[in-house]
Scaffold this active site. Structure first.
Site, short mmCIF file in Angstrom:
data_model
loop_
_atom_site.label_atom_id
_atom_site.label_comp_id
_atom_site.label_asym_id
_atom_site.label_seq_id
_atom_site.Cartn_x
_atom_site.Cartn_y
_atom_site.Cartn_z
N HIS A 54 28.22 35.92 19.41
CA HIS A 54 28.40 34.94 18.33
C HIS A 54 29.52 33.96 18.63
O HIS A 54 29.81 33.08 17.81
CB HIS A 54 28.67 35.65 17.00
N PRO A 107 29.79 29.26 19.03
CA PRO A 107 31.02 28.44 19.07
C PRO A 107 31.96 28.93 20.15
O PRO A 107 32.12 30.14 20.36
CB PRO A 107 31.64 28.68 17.68
N HIS A 167 37.90 30.02 11.19
CA HIS A 167 36.89 29.18 10.54
C HIS A 167 37.24 27.71 10.74
O HIS A 167 38.41 27.32 10.69
CB HIS A 167 36.80 29.53 9.06
#
Length: 984
Positions: free
Chosen positions: A906, A880, A691
Site C-alpha cells: 500500500h 503512494p 496522510h
C-alpha cells in the site's frame, strides 16, 4: 544473521526461500499456518531489522488463519500485526481481529497526572468521560499554552516501566512512549539511565469541581448604566457563575491587578514585563474585551536619595464594563494604601485550584522570587504590603487572609509581622510582611503548585529552585540512609574498614562514615561538598520559557502489566505534561485531470497555499462539513450515496470507487455515540501523520493499454489523496478492542500478543464489530470525497475553469486498513485443512475475513468485484511513495488471488520511526531541499510533520513495486512524481 543459499535468520526467526522474492517462516508449535514474506534482498534486510517477523509469526496463531499470513514488500512493524500484513481467517469458525486491521498504541499508566488548564492536574484515566471538554497544557518551548484534546485511548494490560529522574520525578509508561530530550522526542525503549529529558517542575493543584453559585448578577450593578449591564450580559459575564471559564480568568486578573494594577477613570491598567503583559492581554481577550498594545515609557525614580531611570511597560483596557467587573470582584479602587480592601470573601467557597489562581497572580506581582541566603540554602519568598495607619486593620486582615488560604492549600508560612512605619506624602503607612516557609519540602510544594503567574522570570526561577531542592533533598536522604546503615553495621560488629568498602561508590567519603559510626548523627546530614551551589546549578541547568528543566534519568525499571492510556492534543507541538515529563502524541484515491505539467508550472505556490487553506488538516483538523447527528448517521449508512445526494459527488465518482463507495454491511447502530461525536466535525479533513494531499505529474507509462483504460498519459497532472476515517474510525477500534478483550479473554489468553485481540467468527461481538467497521469505511470514503470536492473548487479558482473542463475525474478509491468478507479459492489437504497452494490436493471456495493492514486490494481482470469500467483490465492499485520519491499506479495482477488473497503493498513502508526522523531531519530544511532540488512545494501544519515524513524515512518505493510486479500481484502501469504536497 546467518546467510545461506536457501535460508535467512533474523533474531532467531528462520526464513526459507520458496522462490525468488518469496520467503517462508515454517509452521511450528502453536502456529496455525506458515507465514510468508514477499521481498527482495534489500527489502528483507529492512523488514528483518525490526519486530515485523515476530509479529507476522504471532499473527499465524489467530484462530482460522488460512493458508498463510503474508507480509507485503513494504512491511514494517506495527502494533500486534505488521503494517503491510495480510491475513485471511475463516468467516465461519475463525475470527475477526481489530488488531489485524489497525489501531493506535497507548502509553501511560492510569494514575499518571496530566497538567490541564488553570493550574490543575488530573489523572489521565480520569479524562475519559470529558476529554473533549478539557484543555491540556502543551510545553512548547517558548511558552506553555493550553490545547484541546482530540484523542483518548485505553488498552488493558501492557507492560509498563517506571522512569525516575535524579530529582525524584517518576512516571510509568510503555516502551513506545516518546519523551522530550535535547535531541527531540525519543521513545522510552531508546532511553537509559544517564540520558537527559525535560521535566516541567510546575504541577498545579489536584482538580476539584467548584461549588456552583452565582458570584455576580445584575443586582450587583443596579447603580450602573443599563448599557453596561447589557454589555456584560452580551459577553455572557452576567450572571457570573463560579464554574464559568471566564470566572477563572477573572480570578487571575483580579489577583494581579490587586498587586500591580491601577484604575484611571474607566480604564484598567496592568504593569509588568512585555511577555507577561501578553499573557494578560490573552485573558482579557478571552473574556470578550479588547486590550491595548503593550505601552513602553522611561520613568525616573528616587529611593533613599538615589535616582535612577527604568523602562515601564503597561497595557490597558478602556472598557468601563471590565473595570466595574474587576472592582466588584475585589480589585481595589483608588489608592491601595488608603483602601480598606481585604481578600475577596468568595475565595472561601471556591475549589483549591481557583484560590491558587488568585494567589499566584498576586504573588507574581508582589512576592519575591526564589533566592539563596547562602550557597545552598534559600530565603523564604516573602510578600510585603503597605496601608495607611488608619487602614492597618484591613491591611492586616488582607495579609492574614492570604496566609490562611496558603495554609489551607497545605503550604506553611512564616510568622506574620509588622515591619515598619514610614511617613509619606499621603500620610503615615505601616508595612506588613510574611513569607513562605523555606523548609525544603514546603518550598517545593509552593513553587510547584501555586508559584507565580503572569511573571515568566519568576516562574523560570521557581522551576530551577524546585529542581535544585528536590535533587538536594534526594542526596541528603541518601546520605542519611547510609549513615543509619553504617551505624547499624558497626553496632552489629562490622569493622569500620569493611563499612567504608561497602559504601565506596556512594556519595560519602571515609570521614563521613567514621563520624556516622563513632559519633552518630542527631541532625540530618548536609549535602556533600561537591554538590553544586545554586548559582552554579542555575548556570549549568537549561530551563525553557515553558518551565521545562533539563534533568537526568536515574533509573528505568519494569513494573509489570497495567492498563495504559494516551491522549492527543490539537497543538502543533503534539506534546503534553505527564507527571511533569514532557511527552508526545486509511485509504487512498487518485483524481486525474487533463492538465499537463506545463500548465501547472508557475502556479505551484498559489496551488499549495490554496489547497492548504481550503482542506483542513492536522490532528484536530475540523472539517469541510459540520455534520449533525442525522448527517453522521446517513454517512455511516450510505457512504458515497449520501455525498451524491448532497451534491458533493457525481455518478462517475461512485462508479470508480471500490464497492461504489458503500459497504452494504454497515451498521451505524453499532458505532458508539462517542465515535459519532468525534467524527461529526471531521468530515472532510486529512488528519495528521502520513496522510496527505499531493498534486503529481505522470512521469512514466509502463503499460500503455492499461494506462489508456485508466485515462493516464505522460506529463499529465493527477491528484492523490491519502486519509481515512479520522477520530471516528479510531474510536470504533478502541471501543471494540475493550469489549473484545473483556468478552473474549479466553481467546486473548491463547494468543502470543494481546494486541491481536480477536472475536470468534459468528459471535455477537464479531458481527457488531464488522458492521461498525463497515460503517467507518463508508465514513472514510465520504471523507475523501469531500476533500475531492474542495480540491476541485480550488483547481477551478486557480486555473479559471470548471472541474469538468479540467477533466477532474476519479480514477479510483481503495481502502487500506480493512477486514472484508470475501470468497476465495483455498487449497486444502486430505483433512480439508487450508494449506498453501503448492501443498494442496484439492481446492474449495470459502468465505474469509481478509485482513489488510496497510495493504491494498489488488483484484485481477475479470473479477466480479472490480468496477465495470476496469473489469477487462483489472483493479487500479495506487501505491503512494514518499513526497520526494514519487508514487505508482498498478493494476491487480493475475497471481494476486493465488498468492495474497488479492492483495499487494500500500506504500513505500517506513524504515525509521517518527521520533528518529525528527532527530535526523529538520522540517524546514527538508522543505527547502524539495523545493530547490526537485521543484516540489510542501506545506504542513508544522516542521515536525515534514521531518517525520522526509523521503529518507521510507523504503525505496521503486523496489517495493519491482517485487510486486515481478510476483504478478500488482503490475506496473504508470509512475508519478510530486509537484506540491500538503500534510497534516
Amino acid at each position: 544473521m546467518t546467510d545461506t543459499a536457501e535460508t535467512r535468520e533474523y533474531d532467531g526467526i528462520e526464513l526459507r526461500k520458496v522462490r525468488e522474492f518469496v520467503w517462508e517462516i515454517p509452521q511450528e508449535g502453536e502456529m496455525n499456518a506458515p507465514a510468508r514474506v514477499l521481498a527482495s534482498d534489500p527489502l528483507l534486510e529492512q523488514i528483518g531489522d525490526d519486530k515485523t517477523l515476530q509479529q507476522l509469526r504471532n499473527a499465524t496463531h489467530l484462530p482460522g488463519i488460512t493458508t498463510y499470513a503474508a507480509c507485503m514488500p513494504d512491511g514494517h512493524q506495527g502494533y500486534g500485526f505488521p503494517v503491510g500484513g495480510v491475513g485471511a481467517t475463516d468467516a465461519r469458525d475463525g475470527c475477526i481481529s481489530p488488531g489485524a486491521v489497525g489501531y493506535d498504541i497507548n502509553c501511560l499508566s492510569g494514575d499518571s497526572e496530566v497538567e490541564v488548564q488553570f493550574g490543575r492536574r488530573r489523572t489521565i484515566r480520569g479524562l475519559e468521560s470529558d476529554f473533549e471538554e478539557e484543555r491540556a497544557i502543551v510545553p512548547a518551548g517558548d511558552d506553555a499554552p493550553s490545547s484541546t484534546i482530540r484523542l483518548f485511548t485505553e488498552t488493558d494490560d501492557r507492560t509498563v516501566y517506571q522512569v525516575e529522574t535524579i530529582g525524584g520525578d517518576t512516571v510509568e509508561a510503555t516502551t513506545e512512549h516518546p519523551f522530550e530530550t535535547p535531541e527531540g522526542m525519543v521513545e522510552l525503549d531508546e532511553l537509559d539511565s544517564g540520558d537527559e529529558v525535560y521535566v516541567r517542575s510546575f504541577r498545579g493543584i489536584p482538580d476539584g469541581v467548584p461549588a456552583e453559585f452565582t458570584v455576580l448578577d445584575e443586582s450587583d450593578f443596579e447603580d450602573e448604566d443599563p448599557q453596561l449591564v447589557e454589555e456584560l450580559r452580551s459577553r455572557e459575564l452576567l450572571p457570573l457563575q463560579s464554574t464559568d471559564e471566564a470566572f477563572a480568568r477573572l480570578l487571575k486578573l483580579v489577583g494581579y491587578h490587586t498587586g500591580d494594577g491601577s484604575f484611571s477613570g474607566t480604564q484598567s491598567w496592568f504593569y509588568g514585563e512585555p511577555e507577561d503583559l501578553e499573557a494578560i492581554r490573552d485573558d482579557i481577550e478571552s473574556i470578550g474585551f479588547t486590550p491595548s498594545r503593550v505601552y513602553e515609557r522611561d520613568r525616573e525614580h528616587e529611593i533613599d536619595g538615589a535616582e535612577f531611570e527604568r523602562t515601564e511597560y503597561s497595557i490597558k483596557s478602556g472598557a468601563n464594563a471590565l473595570k466595574q467587573l474587576l472592582v466588584r470582584l475585589g480589585a481595589p479602587e483608588g489608592r491601595k494604601t488608603a483602601s480598606d480592601f481585604t481578600a475577596p470573601q468568595y475565595l472561601d467557597r471556591l475549589a483549591d485550584w481557583q484560590v491558587a489562581l488568585y494567589l499566584s497572580t498576586f504573588f507574581g506581582a508582589e512576592m519575591s522570587a526564589p533566592d539563596t541566603v547562602s550557597a545552598k540554602n534559600f530565603y523564604a519568598p516573602s510578600v510585603s504590603h503597605n496601608r495607611l495607619v488608619e487602614k492597618r486593620e484591613a491591611g492586616k486582615q488582607f495579609m492574614q487572609d492570604l496566609i490562611r488560604h496558603l495554609n489551607e492549600l497545605g503550604i506553611e508560612t512564616n510568622e506574620f509581622e509588622v515591619v515598619e512605619r514610614t511617613e509619606t506624602t499621603g500620610g503615615e503607612t505601616v508595612r506588613f510582611r510574611f513569607g513562605v516557609s523555606s523548609e525544603a519540602s514546603n518550598l517545593v510544594e509552593f513553587l510547584t503548585t501555586v508559584g507565580y503567574r503572569y511573571n515568566q522570570e519568576k516562574r523560570r526561577s521557581a522551576a530551577l529552585a524546585a529542581e535544585y531542592l528536590r535533587r538536594k533533598e534526594r542526596v541528603i536522604t541518601e546520605r542519611a540512609r547510609i549513615a543509619e546503615e553504617a551505624q547499624a553495621l558497626a553496632d552489629g560488629g562490622t569493622a569500620t574498614a569493611e563499612i567504608k568498602r561497602r559504601f565506596a561508590d556512594e556519595p560519602v567519603n571515609d570521614r563521613y562514615i567514621e563520624r556516622s559510626v563513632y559519633s552518630g548523627r542527631s541532625t540530618r546530614p548536609r549535602p556533600p561538598a561537591e554538590f553544586p551551589d545554586f548559582e552554579e546549578f542555575q548556570e549549568e541547568t537549561p530551563v525553557r520559557n515553558d518551565g521545562a528543566v533539563l534533568t537526568e534519568i536515574s533509573d528505568i525499571r519494569q513494573l509489570g502489566e497495567k492498563p495504559v492510556y494516551d491522549i492527543g492534543v490539537s497543538h502543533d507541538a503534539h506534546a503534553f505534561a505527564a507527571e511533569g515529563f514532557v511527552v508526545s502524541n486509511c485509504g487512498v484515491r487518485m483524481i486525474r485531470t487533463n492538465l499537463t505539467y506545463e500548465d501547472i508550472q508557475g502556479n505551484e505556490e498559489e496551488l499549495v497555499e490554496s489547497l492548504f487553506a481550503n482542506v483542513p488538516s492536522g490532528l484536530g483538523g475540523g472539517g469541510i462539513v459540520e455534520g449533525d447527528a442525522d448527517t453522521v448517521e446517513a454517512v455511516l449508512e450510505r457512504g458515497m450515496e449520501w455525498a451524491l445526494e448532497e451534491g458533493y459527488a457525481t455518478e462517475d465518482d461512485l462508479a470508480h470507487c471500490e464497492d461504489e463507495g458503500r459497504r452494504p454491511d454497515a451498521r451505524p447502530e453499532f458505532v458508539s455515540q462517542k465515535a459519532k461525536d468525534r467524527g461529526r466535525n471531521q468530515l472532510g479533513s486529512l488528519g495528521s501523520g502520513n496522510h496527505f494531499l499531493e498534486v503529481q505529474r505522470v512521469t512514466d507509462v509502463f503499460d500503455e493499454a492499461v494506462a489508456d483504460s485508466f485515462g493516464l498519459e505522460e506529463d499529465q497532472i493527477v491528484v492523490l489523496i491519502h486519509c481515512g476515517s479520522r477520530g471516528l474510525g479510531h474510536q470504533v477500534c478502541t471501543d471494540y478492542l475493550r469489549r473484545i478483550e473483556k468478552g473474549h479473554g479466553d481467546l486473548l489468553e491463547s494468543l502470543p500478543d494481546k494486541e491481536l485481540a480477536a472475536a470468534p467468527a459468528g459471535s455477537e461481538l464479531a458481527d457488531e464489530y464488522y458492521g461498525a467497521m463497515c460503517a467507518a469505511i463508508n465514513f472514510a470514503w465520504v471523507n475523501r470525497q469531500l476533500i475531492t470536492h474542495r480540491t476541485r473548487r480550488v483547481f477551478e479558482r486557480v486555473f479559471r475553469a470548471d472541474a469538468e473542463e479540467l477533466g477532474m475525474e476519479l480514477l479510483y478509491d481503495v481502502a487500506h486498513n480493512i477486514a472484508k468478507k470475501e470468497v476465495h479459492d483455498v487449497g486444502v489437504d486430505d483433512d480439508g485443512t487450508a494449506v498453501p497452494t503448492g501443498d494442496a490436493i484439492a481446492h474449495e471456495e470459502r468465505e474469509l475475513y481478509v485482513h489488510r493492514k496497510g495493504a491494498t486490494r489488488a483484484f485481477p481482470a475479470g473479477h466480479e468485484e472490480v468496477p465495470a469500467a476496469y473489469r477487462d483490465v483489472g483493479q487500479p492499485v495506487i501505491i503512494p511513495g514518499s513526497m520526494g520519491a514519487g508514487s505508482y499506479v498498478l493494476v491487480g495482477g493475475d497471481e494476486s488471488l493465488a498468492q495474497t488473497f488479492g492483495s499487494t503493498a500500500h506504500g513505500a513502508g517506513r524504515v525509521m520511526s517518527r521520533t528518529a526522523a525528527k532527530q535526523e531531519y529538520w522540517g524546514e530544511t527538508v522543505q527547502d531541499e524539495l523545493r530547490d532540488q526537485d521543484h516540489i512545494y510542501v506545506k504542513a501544519q508544522s516542521g515536525a510533520t515534514v521531518a517525520e515524513e522526509a523521503p529518507g524515512v521510507y523504503k525505496d518505493v521503486d523496489e517495493v513495486v519491482r517485487v510486486s510486479d515481478a510476483l504478478g500481484i500488482g503490475d506496473k502501469v504508470a509512475r508519478t512524481f510530486p509537484v506540491c504536497n500538503i500534510k497534516g
